[in-house]
Design an enzyme around this catalytic site. Structure first.
Site, PDB file in Angstrom:
ATOM      1  N   GLU A 126       0.812  -1.214   0.000  1.00 28.66           N
ATOM      2  CA  GLU A 126       0.000   0.000   0.000  1.00 28.66           C
ATOM      3  C   GLU A 126       0.847   1.266   0.000  1.00 28.66           C
ATOM      4  OE1 GLU A 126      -2.571  -3.302   0.929  1.00 28.66           O
ATOM      5  OE2 GLU A 126      -0.661  -2.679   1.819  1.00 28.66           O
ATOM      6  N   HIS A 148     -10.250  -6.474   8.219  1.00 27.14           N
ATOM      7  CA  HIS A 148     -11.101  -6.334   7.039  1.00 27.14           C
ATOM      8  C   HIS A 148     -12.390  -5.564   7.340  1.00 27.14           C
ATOM      9  CE1 HIS A 148      -8.371  -9.448   5.724  1.00 27.14           C
ATOM     10  NE2 HIS A 148      -8.864  -9.394   4.504  1.00 27.14           N
TER      11      HIS A 148
END
Length: 327
Positions: free
Chosen positions: A62, A131
Site C-alpha cells: 500500500e 477487514h
C-alpha cells in the site's frame, strides 16, 4: 434521460468507467483491480476495455501504491488508488498524511496532487481481522485531505466522478456492506449536487438523526420504525466528512430541538464528538436535550460472529431518540 436501477457497487463501476472515458490522464491502480476486477468487483471489466497501462494491478504494497500515485500526480496524471480493505490502509498512512495531504501547502500552491484513495470500510459482511474498520476520523483530522462517503447508488455514481475531477486529494470511503443495495441512477445526467454538501435524506420534525455512509440506511430504517409509533425523525446524510457541511444539520436541529449522531467507528474522539460540539455551539438555545451519540464501542473491531453486537442498529438508534425525549 437514461436511468437504471443498479447496485451501489455497479454505480461506482459506471462512475469509474465514465472518468476513464472522459480523461486519458485518469489511471486506476491497486491490488487485483485489473484482471480480477477487484475483490468486490468494483473495477470489473475496466482493464479489459482500457488496457493494463490505465487499470494497473500493483504489488501487495500500500505504501508503494500511494507513493507511486504521488509521482504520477506530480507528472499530471489523476490516479485513483484502491485500498482493498479498510484495515490495509495503515501501511500507506505515512504517505497519505505526510505527503499527499501536505504537498500543496508545502509547495505554496505550486504542486497539486489530484489523487483519489478509495477505501471500502465498515462491518456487516462477516470478515476476518483487519477487514472491517472505520478509520475515517484519522483522515478527517488531517488538514489537506478531503474526505467523503456515499450511502446510495446515485451518490456513488456522481461522487466518485466529482472526486476524480477535484484537484485536491480525496479519501473516498465506500460502505462495503451496502455494495449490493440497489437504487435508481441517472447515468447520463451531470452531477446535480455539490461534492462537499450534506443533504436531508428524510424530513421530520421531532428529532434529527445525523449519519453517513453505511449508517444512513440504518437511520432511515429507524425513522420508518419511529413513524409507525407516531414520531417523525429527520435524517441527515452528511456525505462529506472533511470539510463538514453542517448548515442543513443546524437548520434541522433548530427545528426539532434534538439531535442523535450515528456512526460505526468508536465513539472516543470520533466524528460524532466534533458534530455534537458544533451543534451545541451553534444551536444551544434550540436544544431540548444534549446531543447524543450512537457509535461502535471503544474496543478493537470484534470477531465476525459477534459483530452484530458491536454495530449500531435500529434499536440502539431508537433507544437514543427515546433518551433524548426523556430530558
Amino acid at each position: 434521460m437514461m436511468s437504471e436501477t443498479i447496485t451501489l457497487g455497479k454505480a461506482l463501476n459506471h462512475g469509474l468507467r465514465r472518468a476513464l472515458e472522459n480523461d486519458p490522464k485518469v489511471v486506476i491502480m491497486g491490488e487485483d483491480v485489473g484482471k480480477l476486477g477487484g475483490v468486490f468487483r468494483i473495477t470489473d471489466g475496466l482493464q479489459k476495455d482500457f488496457g493494463d497501462d490505465r487499470v494497473i494491478d500493483t504489488p501487495l504494497a500500500e505504501a508503494g501504491i500511494i507513493g507511486t500515485a504521488v509521482g504520477l500526480a506530480i507528472r499530471g496524471y489523476r490516479p485513483v488508488c484502491e485500498i482493498q480493505f479498510d484495515g490495509f490502509v495503515f501501511p500507506a498512512y505515512n504517505q497519505i498524511v505526510a505527503q499527499v495531504a501536505k504537498m500543496y501547502y508545502r509547495s505554496r500552491g505550486n504542486v497539486r496532487l489530484p489523487i483519489v484513495i478509495r477505501i471500502p470500510y465498515g462491518g456487516g459482511i462477516g470478515a476476518v481481522e483487519h477487514h472491517s474498520e472505520s478509520p475515517e476520523a484519522y483522515f478527517a483530522h488531517t488538514p489537506g485531505l478531503k474526505v467523503v462517503t456515499c450511502s446510495n447508488p446515485a451518490d456513488a455514481y456522481a461522487m466518485i466522478q466529482q472526486s476524480i475531477d477535484s484537484d485536491d486529494p480525496v479519501v473516498f470511503f465506500e460502505p462495503k456492506r451496502r455494495y449490493w443495495e440497489k437504487g435508481e441512477v441517472e447515468l447520463d445526467a451531470p452531477a446535480s449536487f455539490p461534492l462537499h454538501a450534506s443533504r436531508v435524506a428524510r424530513e421530520g420534525s421531532d428529532a434529527t438523526v445525523i449519519a453517513y455512509g453505511p449508517m444512513v440506511r440504518t437511520a432511515l430504517d429507524a425513522a420508518q420504525a419511529a413513524a409507525e409509533d407516531g414520531r417523525t425523525l429527520e435524517v441527515i446524510d452528511l456525505r462529506t466528512l472533511s470539510p463538514l457541511d453542517l448548515g442543513p444539520v443546524f437548520e434541522s436541529v433548530r427545528k426539532t430541538g434534538r439531535a442523535v449522531v450515528v456512526h460505526e467507528a468508536p465513539g472516543n474522539l470520533g466524528l460524532g464528538a466534533e458534530i455534537a460540539a458544533r451543534i451545541t455551539q451553534e444551536c444551544f438555545y434550540s436544544l431540548e436535550a444534549p446531543v447524543l451519540r450512537v457509535t461502535g464501542y471503544d474496543v478493537p473491531y470484534p470477531a465476525a460472529r459477534v459483530e452484530e453486537e458491536y454495530l449500531p442498529d435500529l434499536d440502539r438508534v431508537l433507544d437514543a431518540v427515546d433518551r433524548s425525549f426523556g430530558w
